[in-house]
Structures are given as C-alpha cells and as structure tokens.
Design a protein around this motif. Sequence first.
Motif, mmCIF file in Angstrom:
data_model
loop_
_atom_site.group_PDB
_atom_site.id
_atom_site.type_symbol
_atom_site.label_atom_id
_atom_site.label_comp_id
_atom_site.label_asym_id
_atom_site.label_seq_id
_atom_site.Cartn_x
_atom_site.Cartn_y
_atom_site.Cartn_z
ATOM 1 N N THR A 132 -50.092 -6.534 8.537
ATOM 2 C CA THR A 132 -48.906 -5.897 7.771
ATOM 3 C C THR A 132 -49.334 -5.523 6.479
ATOM 4 O OG1 THR A 132 -48.790 -7.999 6.552
ATOM 5 C CG2 THR A 132 -47.879 -7.963 8.989
ATOM 6 N N GLY A 133 -48.599 -4.441 5.889
ATOM 7 C CA GLY A 133 -48.928 -3.759 4.676
ATOM 8 C C GLY A 133 -49.963 -2.750 5.058
ATOM 9 N N SER A 150 -51.232 1.463 3.543
ATOM 10 C CA SER A 150 -51.813 1.752 2.207
ATOM 11 C C SER A 150 -52.882 0.545 1.837
ATOM 12 C CB SER A 150 -51.021 2.169 1.112
ATOM 13 O OG SER A 150 -49.973 0.874 0.727
ATOM 14 N N GLY A 187 -54.682 -2.943 3.359
ATOM 15 C CA GLY A 187 -54.244 -3.076 4.765
ATOM 16 C C GLY A 187 -54.789 -1.631 5.508
ATOM 17 N N ASP A 191 -45.554 -1.803 8.554
ATOM 18 C CA ASP A 191 -45.381 -1.699 7.148
ATOM 19 C C ASP A 191 -43.901 -1.252 7.011
ATOM 20 O OD1 ASP A 191 -45.458 -0.407 4.135
ATOM 21 O OD2 ASP A 191 -47.795 -0.861 4.638
ATOM 22 N N GLN A 216 -43.013 1.094 4.631
ATOM 23 C CA GLN A 216 -43.268 2.359 4.381
ATOM 24 C C GLN A 216 -43.417 3.335 5.617
ATOM 25 O OE1 GLN A 216 -46.070 2.990 0.531
ATOM 26 N NE2 GLN A 216 -46.857 1.181 1.685
ATOM 27 N N ASP A 259 -40.240 -5.162 7.850
ATOM 28 C CA ASP A 259 -39.674 -5.586 6.206
ATOM 29 C C ASP A 259 -40.230 -7.243 6.370
ATOM 30 O OD1 ASP A 259 -38.436 -6.415 4.042
ATOM 31 O OD2 ASP A 259 -36.556 -5.538 4.444
ATOM 32 N N ASN A 316 -50.805 -9.427 5.490
ATOM 33 C CA ASN A 316 -51.535 -8.783 4.062
ATOM 34 C C ASN A 316 -50.532 -8.227 3.420
ATOM 35 O OD1 ASN A 316 -53.759 -7.392 2.776
ATOM 36 N ND2 ASN A 316 -52.460 -5.401 3.526
ATOM 37 N N ALA A 317 -49.331 -7.967 3.696
ATOM 38 C CA ALA A 317 -48.236 -7.369 2.971
ATOM 39 C C ALA A 317 -48.081 -8.233 1.470
ATOM 40 C CB ALA A 317 -46.805 -6.974 3.687
ATOM 41 N N VAL A 369 -46.844 -7.597 -3.037
ATOM 42 C CA VAL A 369 -46.762 -6.546 -4.108
ATOM 43 C C VAL A 369 -46.933 -7.661 -5.428
ATOM 44 C CG1 VAL A 369 -44.777 -5.443 -3.137
ATOM 45 C CG2 VAL A 369 -44.256 -7.781 -4.304
ATOM 46 N N VAL A 421 -41.458 -11.656 -0.631
ATOM 47 C CA VAL A 421 -42.396 -10.552 -0.066
ATOM 48 C C VAL A 421 -43.737 -11.525 0.126
ATOM 49 C CG1 VAL A 421 -44.079 -8.649 -0.209
ATOM 50 C CG2 VAL A 421 -41.378 -8.739 -0.960
ATOM 51 N N ASN A 422 -44.244 -12.148 -0.937
ATOM 52 C CA ASN A 422 -45.531 -12.721 -1.121
ATOM 53 C C ASN A 422 -45.835 -13.909 -0.343
ATOM 54 O OD1 ASN A 422 -45.835 -10.264 -2.401
ATOM 55 N ND2 ASN A 422 -46.809 -11.401 -4.113
#
Length: 278
Positions: free
Chosen positions: A12-13, A16, A19, A37, A39, A60, A87-88, A90, A111-112
Amino acid sequence: MRGLVGKVVVVTGGASGIGRACVERFVEEGCTTIVADVQREPGEAVADELGDLASYLHLDVTDEESIAALVDTVVERHGRLDVFMANAAVFGAIGPIAEQRTPDVDLTLAVNLRGVILSLKHAARAMVPQGSGVIITTASPGGLIGGAGPHVYSATKAGIIGLTRSVAAELRPRGIRVTAVVPGAIASAMTASALVGDADDLEATAERMAKGSMLGRAGLPEDLAGAVAFLASDDAGYVTGSELFVDAGYTHASGAAYFAGEQHAGAGALLEGGRRTS
C-alpha cells in the motif's frame, strides 16, 4: 532473499517513496507485486514501467470497502496473498498542539492508524485460511521519541508498533509473521515537500538531510526496500512481533560516545571521587 520468488505481494502506498522502492525490490526478487495506492496515474505508471510482475489496483485506506475489495481481487486473480505491506501514510496534521484542526487530526488517524488496522484485518482474513503469510507495517522513530515527528503522526506510529506486536501474538499460531520496519528520515517526495518546499527536488532534500545524518548521507527508499525484502523472506522466518530499525542509529544509538573519544584513549577506569585506575 530466500523464498520470495513467485510470492504474491501487496504494497500500500506503492506509487511513490518508500512504497515504490519496495515494489521495485519485490519485482526484482521475482514476486507478483500489486501497487496499491490512491494515486491512480503514478501507480499505473509504476506498474507499466516494471512489467508483467507488477500491476496497479486503486486503494483508499480510509475506506474499508476499498481495502476489502483489494484483497478479494488479489486472491481472485492470484489464488493467494503471501505478503502484505501496510505502508500508506501521511505526515498529516502539523503545527502546535493548541492549533491542531480536528478535521486534519481525523484524516491523519484515518490514513495512518485506522487504515493500517483495517489493512491487517483484511490481510489476515486472506492469510488465515491458507495458514501462511507475512504482514509488514511501517512505523517511525516518531512513535518512540518525542519531537521526532508531527504530534498526531507520532501518535499513529506509536499505535502501529503496539498493533504490530499484538497482532503478531494472535497470528503466530496460524503461521503468519507480523513485523514492523522503522525508517528514519528518508529522502522522498513527502519529506522534500516538508523540508525544501518542493516535492520533486529530491537532490536538495538529500543534501540537506545528509548534513544531519549520523551516517553522513541521507536515507534512501532503497535502504528500506532491502530491509522489507528481508522481513518478507524465508531468511526472516524466525522473526515476528518485532521492529527492524533502518534509521542510521537515530533511535537507539544517537549519543556522541563521549567516553570513547580520543580524549579518553588509554584512560582506564574512572572511579569514585574522580580517582582513575592507572
């Protein structure tokens, strides 16, 4: 790394930063790797660049249905899920504690931490029936050291460490290992945005980070990718419920080793009242 060829991996994530580097490493190791991701365009670009072993799925992590659908799709397409890297993340809410905006706090938590909890929930749902699997979370020194990250971010990373240990205890009898990787400051787009104000200027970011690094250089996403590949592999087959620190010693060896300096060479032992051994 032993035992990675042919494994089905989700990162995940994965579009970029850390990730992406992990996705690239898993593909190099011969894994069927899913770039998960929010994105879409960057995620699809990474998968296209890496070839047949990589594919993109939209994710998401603030939406449980999205996480559940991702896991279901992976199992439907590939028949199993061997490694899940949650891993995602912010940096999220920043600023003094007295100025934290509640919507920003809620988004950071969603998110985290909530996203990682739900990712582990659905990864375990797929892995328990097959009796095997590896789950890797991404924590931070900010979860252990005051002042090393934004307030809410630090709270979520501390939560991830506790979550990882707790879930590892549950899933160990099911043949599933759960570990955390703890990266120090890593030159990535998110870090670049925070340090130099330009998410694309990774060179300036690395130069600035190198000046304060205890190893004389910035940490790179590739540094994390090697550690993650190890945790996912059979080489780490006896590792679960613990954290692997990839932080240049920031968390556990940040002291200056004053008493090992040249001024103390051959000094023997320092005893009571300032007395020294000869």
